[in-house]
Motif scaffolding. Structure first.
Motif, mmCIF file in Angstrom:
data_model
loop_
_atom_site.group_PDB
_atom_site.id
_atom_site.type_symbol
_atom_site.label_atom_id
_atom_site.label_comp_id
_atom_site.label_asym_id
_atom_site.label_seq_id
_atom_site.Cartn_x
_atom_site.Cartn_y
_atom_site.Cartn_z
ATOM 1 N N LEU A 89 115.385 151.274 35.108
ATOM 2 C CA LEU A 89 114.652 152.486 34.803
ATOM 3 C C LEU A 89 113.172 152.342 35.159
ATOM 4 O O LEU A 89 112.558 153.265 35.699
ATOM 5 C CB LEU A 89 114.797 152.833 33.317
ATOM 6 N N SER A 90 112.587 151.171 34.904
ATOM 7 C CA SER A 90 111.171 150.970 35.234
ATOM 8 C C SER A 90 110.972 151.009 36.744
ATOM 9 O O SER A 90 109.957 151.547 37.231
ATOM 10 C CB SER A 90 110.667 149.634 34.661
ATOM 11 N N GLU A 91 111.909 150.463 37.519
ATOM 12 C CA GLU A 91 111.801 150.517 38.979
ATOM 13 C C GLU A 91 111.946 151.948 39.483
ATOM 14 O O GLU A 91 111.269 152.361 40.433
ATOM 15 C CB GLU A 91 112.873 149.627 39.617
ATOM 16 N N LEU A 92 112.824 152.716 38.846
ATOM 17 C CA LEU A 92 113.015 154.100 39.251
ATOM 18 C C LEU A 92 111.753 154.928 38.956
ATOM 19 O O LEU A 92 111.355 155.778 39.765
ATOM 20 C CB LEU A 92 114.216 154.688 38.515
ATOM 21 N N ILE A 93 111.109 154.656 37.818
ATOM 22 C CA ILE A 93 109.866 155.355 37.488
ATOM 23 C C ILE A 93 108.782 155.013 38.511
ATOM 24 O O ILE A 93 108.034 155.876 38.977
ATOM 25 C CB ILE A 93 109.419 155.002 36.060
ATOM 26 N N GLU A 94 108.706 153.737 38.891
ATOM 27 C CA GLU A 94 107.728 153.316 39.889
ATOM 28 C C GLU A 94 107.991 154.009 41.230
ATOM 29 O O GLU A 94 107.056 154.424 41.925
ATOM 30 C CB GLU A 94 107.780 151.802 40.062
ATOM 31 N N LEU A 95 109.269 154.156 41.565
ATOM 32 C CA LEU A 95 109.633 154.835 42.807
ATOM 33 C C LEU A 95 109.215 156.304 42.763
ATOM 34 O O LEU A 95 108.640 156.834 43.720
ATOM 35 C CB LEU A 95 111.144 154.714 43.028
ATOM 36 N N GLN A 96 109.468 156.954 41.642
ATOM 37 C CA GLN A 96 109.107 158.367 41.515
ATOM 38 C C GLN A 96 107.598 158.578 41.558
ATOM 39 O O GLN A 96 107.120 159.645 41.945
ATOM 40 C CB GLN A 96 109.678 158.928 40.214
ATOM 41 N N ALA A 97 106.859 157.553 41.164
ATOM 42 C CA ALA A 97 105.395 157.657 41.153
ATOM 43 C C ALA A 97 104.798 157.672 42.556
ATOM 44 O O ALA A 97 103.587 157.868 42.710
ATOM 45 C CB ALA A 97 104.797 156.499 40.354
ATOM 46 N N GLN A 98 105.632 157.485 43.580
ATOM 47 C CA GLN A 98 105.129 157.476 44.959
ATOM 48 C C GLN A 98 105.065 158.879 45.578
ATOM 49 O O GLN A 98 104.634 159.040 46.711
ATOM 50 C CB GLN A 98 106.012 156.567 45.841
ATOM 51 N N MET A 99 105.529 159.889 44.837
ATOM 52 C CA MET A 99 105.515 161.241 45.395
ATOM 53 C C MET A 99 105.183 162.241 44.296
ATOM 54 O O MET A 99 105.615 162.082 43.155
ATOM 55 C CB MET A 99 106.862 161.574 46.027
ATOM 56 N N THR A 100 104.454 163.281 44.678
ATOM 57 C CA THR A 100 104.066 164.291 43.705
ATOM 58 C C THR A 100 105.052 165.458 43.717
ATOM 59 O O THR A 100 105.811 165.652 44.682
ATOM 60 C CB THR A 100 102.660 164.843 44.016
ATOM 61 N N VAL A 101 104.999 166.259 42.656
ATOM 62 C CA VAL A 101 105.823 167.476 42.612
ATOM 63 C C VAL A 101 105.416 168.425 43.739
ATOM 64 O O VAL A 101 106.259 169.075 44.358
ATOM 65 C CB VAL A 101 105.694 168.164 41.233
ATOM 66 N N GLY A 102 104.131 168.485 44.032
ATOM 67 C CA GLY A 102 103.650 169.336 45.120
ATOM 68 C C GLY A 102 104.244 168.945 46.459
ATOM 69 O O GLY A 102 104.615 169.798 47.265
ATOM 70 N N GLN A 103 104.330 167.626 46.697
ATOM 71 C CA GLN A 103 104.942 167.162 47.943
ATOM 72 C C GLN A 103 106.413 167.550 48.004
ATOM 73 O O GLN A 103 106.917 167.952 49.055
ATOM 74 C CB GLN A 103 104.800 165.643 48.061
ATOM 75 N N MET A 104 107.095 167.422 46.897
ATOM 76 C CA MET A 104 108.510 167.791 46.864
ATOM 77 C C MET A 104 108.689 169.284 47.122
ATOM 78 O O MET A 104 109.574 169.705 47.873
ATOM 79 C CB MET A 104 109.129 167.426 45.507
ATOM 80 N N LEU A 105 107.864 170.094 46.502
ATOM 81 C CA LEU A 105 108.005 171.543 46.657
ATOM 82 C C LEU A 105 107.557 172.018 48.033
ATOM 83 O O LEU A 105 107.829 173.159 48.415
ATOM 84 C CB LEU A 105 107.220 172.270 45.571
#
Length: 398
Positions: A132-148
């Motif tokens: 879970l900590s690795e997944l959180i770190e991975l998600q921290a590499q992109m913003t919601v704005g970038q996704m949208l």
């Protein structure tokens, strides 16, 4: 070989374009690791899938390592690319059965035999192990704005269609595959650009040299304009029997025939026949030979022609012949129609063509100026005006 890899059947190469990848291929003193990820969301492949598989095979033939990545973990998430709503969730059993058939069909294109030229991997090897900590770190590499900013998400969000949080994970997980595999090159369709760029970004984050990204065009289906898809019933399956494959391919719309040659074959485009009908026949024979055998292609052509002839005979009882040896070549079809008695004049022949009444081997002729350079382009073919007037074009006496 380098020119074929970076030029034919390529939509975009980034960064640096074809020249940058060509230089890398020419100067790198080791085999490159070339990744293609396929999520086994359906049990079978069609010619649209083969475009990118052929590109992967070109890298193999040039001595590089092809990595065929089965997205057994990402398939459980579902690629949101090109989707107007979230994909249905698959079970692990469905994914595994689809993966089995994918590999069987990919063997029709890729080299599974030469040692060291193919790795078949599953991304559950590393994605299922993320904490879970690795997944959180991975998600921290992109913003919601970038996704949208991703077109599919943006359209759904603006339309009020739900965008689920697990879908945001997909580009990150696919990008992480490039990190886990230390990919030098990643292949994908033009619709995968966002996901491929995410792989580069994550490699930089992890201190790796970022991969080249190579996109290939999406193949239009037999309807002539929509992307090839089984759900649209405009596809040619890789495992279809020779006659079915031939019969579909000889009817590819004229404006797509050269594109099919470019993306699906190695036939030099400059050597294609001028006659549209002969191009269709060559395309059908070439692809049946690729996926079955040259003998199967010849047999499929004979059978298809016999079926057309049988249908005409059932309606008319017999077909008069017309000898084409004495014609002066090049010759226009409108002239042949007059000479063989199907039309009273060349002007009438042109009107019949423009009105859609003229067919050659069952295919509607649309060009009133269509001409033929040699008798070999016409021999054995059936010329038709309206529903009941036919001539079989022959060399010499029949």
């Amino acid at each position: 070989m380098i020119a074929q890899i970076v030029e034919r059947g390529v939509a975009e190469i980034f960064p640096g374009g074809p020249a940058a990848l060509a230089e890398c291929l020419a100067t790198t003193n080791r085999p490159l690791r070339v990744k293609l990820g396929i999520d086994p969301t359906r049990p079978d492949l069609h010619l649209g899938h083969s475009v990118v598989l052929r590109k992967l095979r070109q890298f193999q033939d040039a001595g590089h390592v092809a990595i065929l990545l089965i997205g057994d973990f990402t398939a459980l998430v579902g690629d949101p690319t090109g989707q107007s709503q979230a994909r249905p969730r698959l079970t692990p059993a469905e994914v595994e059965e689809n993966a089995r058939t994918y590999l069987e069909q990919a063997g029709k294109i890729l080299d599974f035999e030469t040692p060291g030229r193919l790795e078949v991997r599953r991304n559950s090897e590393w994605l299922a192990c993320l904490t879970l900590s690795e997944l959180i770190e991975l998600q921290a590499q992109m913003t919601v704005g970038q996704m949208l900013a991703k077109e599919d998400f943006a359209q759904r969000y603006q339309a009020g269609t739900p965008v689920y949080l697990h879908e945001f994970l997909y580009p990150l997980l696919q990008g992480y595959d490039s990190v886990a595999l230390a990919a030098d090159v990643e292949l994908g369709g033009t619709d995968q650009r966002f996901n491929l760029l995410t792989g580069r970004d994550l490699q930089i984050w992890k201190g790796q040299a970022p991969q080249f990204c190579v996109t290939v065009p999406l193949l239009e289906g037999l309807d002539g304009y929509q992307k090839m898809s089984k759900s649209k019933n405009n596809y040619v399956g890789l495992t279809e029997d020779p006659l079915t494959m031939y019969s579909k391919l000889e009817k590819v719309p004229d404006h797509l025939v050269e594109r099919y040659f470019e993306l699906l074959t190695s036939v030099p485009l400059a050597e294609l026949p001028q006659d549209p009908r002969q191009r269709q026949i060559l395309l059908a024979k070439t692809l049946v030979a690729q996926f079955h055998s040259p003998a199967a292609a010849e047999e499929a052509q004979r059978t298809a022609q016999a079926l057309v002839l049988d249908g005409i005979l059932a309606e008319t009882g017999s077909i008069p012949t017309f000898a084409i040896d004495g014609l002066s070549y090049p010759v226009k079809l409108s002239y042949i129609l007059r000479e063989c008695g199907l039309c009273k004049s060349a002007a009438e022949a042109r009107r019949q063509i423009q009105g859609g009444a003229v067919r050659l081997d069952g295919q509607k002729v649309e060009d009133p100026d269509l001409e033929f350079a040699h008798a070999s382009e016409l021999a054995g073919r059936i010329l038709q005006v309206g529903k009941k007037a036919f001539r079989r074009l022959v060399k010499g006496a029949d």
